[in-house]
Design a protein around this motif. Structure first.
Motif, PDB file in Angstrom:
ATOM      1  N   ALA A  28       0.839  -1.200   0.000  1.00 35.57           N
ATOM      2  CA  ALA A  28       0.000   0.000   0.000  1.00 35.57           C
ATOM      3  C   ALA A  28       0.870   1.244   0.000  1.00 35.57           C
ATOM      4  CB  ALA A  28      -0.927   0.014   1.216  1.00 35.57           C
ATOM      5  N   SER A  45      -3.323   0.681  -3.780  1.00 32.74           N
ATOM      6  CA  SER A  45      -2.997  -0.706  -3.448  1.00 32.74           C
ATOM      7  C   SER A  45      -2.142  -1.335  -4.524  1.00 32.74           C
ATOM      8  CB  SER A  45      -4.287  -1.522  -3.291  1.00 32.74           C
ATOM      9  OG  SER A  45      -3.994  -2.883  -3.017  1.00 32.74           O
ATOM     10  N   GLY A  78      -6.655  -1.018   0.240  1.00 35.00           N
ATOM     11  CA  GLY A  78      -7.233   0.232   0.709  1.00 35.00           C
ATOM     12  C   GLY A  78      -8.649   0.090   1.217  1.00 35.00           C
TER      13      GLY A  78
END
Length: 337
Positions: A28, A45, A78
């Motif tokens: 991330a 992501s 995310g």
């Protein structure tokens, strides 16, 4: 209690022999960018590698033969959503047999074009080759277009030479003519010391026009710098007769100390037909290995669309953003387990 004890005695040996491994990637970044009038800020992501969780295993069948399987699901770290809605194992799902001859497998699998990685940004989300091939509708790409359903695949490695082949039946799920939507591909890659070279050819069939693609790539590690580059060409893109063009990219990786690398890459995409489209993309990034499993990174990509072209880049554009540029800056962390 007696029943549980007996069940444990029966299942324990079978579990030990199955040799199942749980693995995954959590990747991330915080990203800031824009495309024309559209601005973006948020969690991105899978920048270096797509976030995923998977299960794989082998069983020794004797005489050098083994059974293998892999099931792997991608996800957006995310928000926790599936990589592809409705697919429980969207990245890979296959079973097969392996031995000294290589491995033959059945299921949803990577086409050879997924491994066509002569890329200084290593097929990451911010890689020019990844951006241009994905937005350009190519199947020689490190993205979902190179994951084929209902396929039979072969992989074999012999003295530095790796051969891959695949045949997919009903590769295009939305094709209205399921009798003419198969796909096939073949690749050869050779690695020996600092040198790596390879080529790939893929075809997705369609009743109107087949989409054909091929690519060649190479890399050489001089120690103080590694140079990489590739060239791809296509015809019948999107099953449109005369929709042809190419994609090329070059880059370099410069080691910094024992744990860091600077990555630089530049690429161009051109499509020649009635709907001419083109884009240029470049990336500068730095990766730093904090451990064998954890890598910190920072990167910037800029993608410039030619006049009349929309959609190329990492940030979505609006209808009025024809020819506008897309850019994205990311700072993140990848952990593998």
């Amino acid at each position: 209690m007696i029943a549980l004890a007996v069940a444990g005695l029966v299942s324990a040996p079978a579990f030990a022999q199955s040799n199942v491994t749980v693995y995954g990637v959590a990747d991330a970044a915080v990203g800031f960018g824009g495309h024309g009038d559209n601005d973006f800020s948020g969690i991105v992501s899978g920048v270096l590698s797509g976030s995923r969780i998977g299960f794989k295993g082998t069983e020794d069948l004797g005489n050098g033969l083994k059974a293998v399987f892999t099931v792997e699901q991608g996800f957006d770290i995310g928000n926790g959503n599936e990589h592809i809605a409705g697919k429980q194992f969207s990245r890979q799902a296959f079973v097969g047999l392996g031995g000294s001859f290589g491995t033959v497998s059945l299921g949803r699998q990577y086409a050879p074009g997924y491994f066509f990685n002569y890329d200084a940004v290593l097929g990451a989300l911010v890689s020019p080759q990844s951006i241009l091939s994905s937005n350009g509708g190519l199947t020689i790409t490190p993205n979902s277009a190179a994951r084929w359903d209902n396929s039979v695949a072969y992989t074999g490695s012999f003295s530095g030479l790796t051969a891959r082949a695949i045949y997919s039946m009903n590769a295009v799920e939305t094709d209205p003519n399921p009798n003419d939507d198969d796909a096939y591909g073949l690749s050869l890659d050779y690695a020996n010391g600092p040198l790596s070279v390879g080529g790939v050819y893929q075809v997705v069939q369609n009743n109107a026009e087949d989409q054909q693609e091929w690519g060649i790539g190479a890399g050489y590690d001089f120690g103080v710098v590694k140079l990489t580059g590739s060239y791809q060409a296509f015809d019948g893109l999107g099953f449109v007769k005369g929709a042809e063009g190419d994609l090329w990219q070059v880059g370099l990786i410069v080691p910094v100390g024992a744990a860091g690398n600077v990555h630089l890459a530049y690429g161009e995409y051109d499509r020649d037909d009635l709907n001419n489209r083109g884009a240029e993309s470049w990336t500068v990034a730095y990766t730093h290995a904090l451990s064998k499993r954890t890598t910190a990174y920072v990167g910037y990509n800029s993608t410039e669309n030619e006049s009349g072209t929309n959609g190329f880049g990492l940030v979505a554009g609006s209808t009025g953003d024809l020819g506008d540029d897309s850019d994205l800056f990311v700072v993140g962390l990848r952990h593998t387990f």
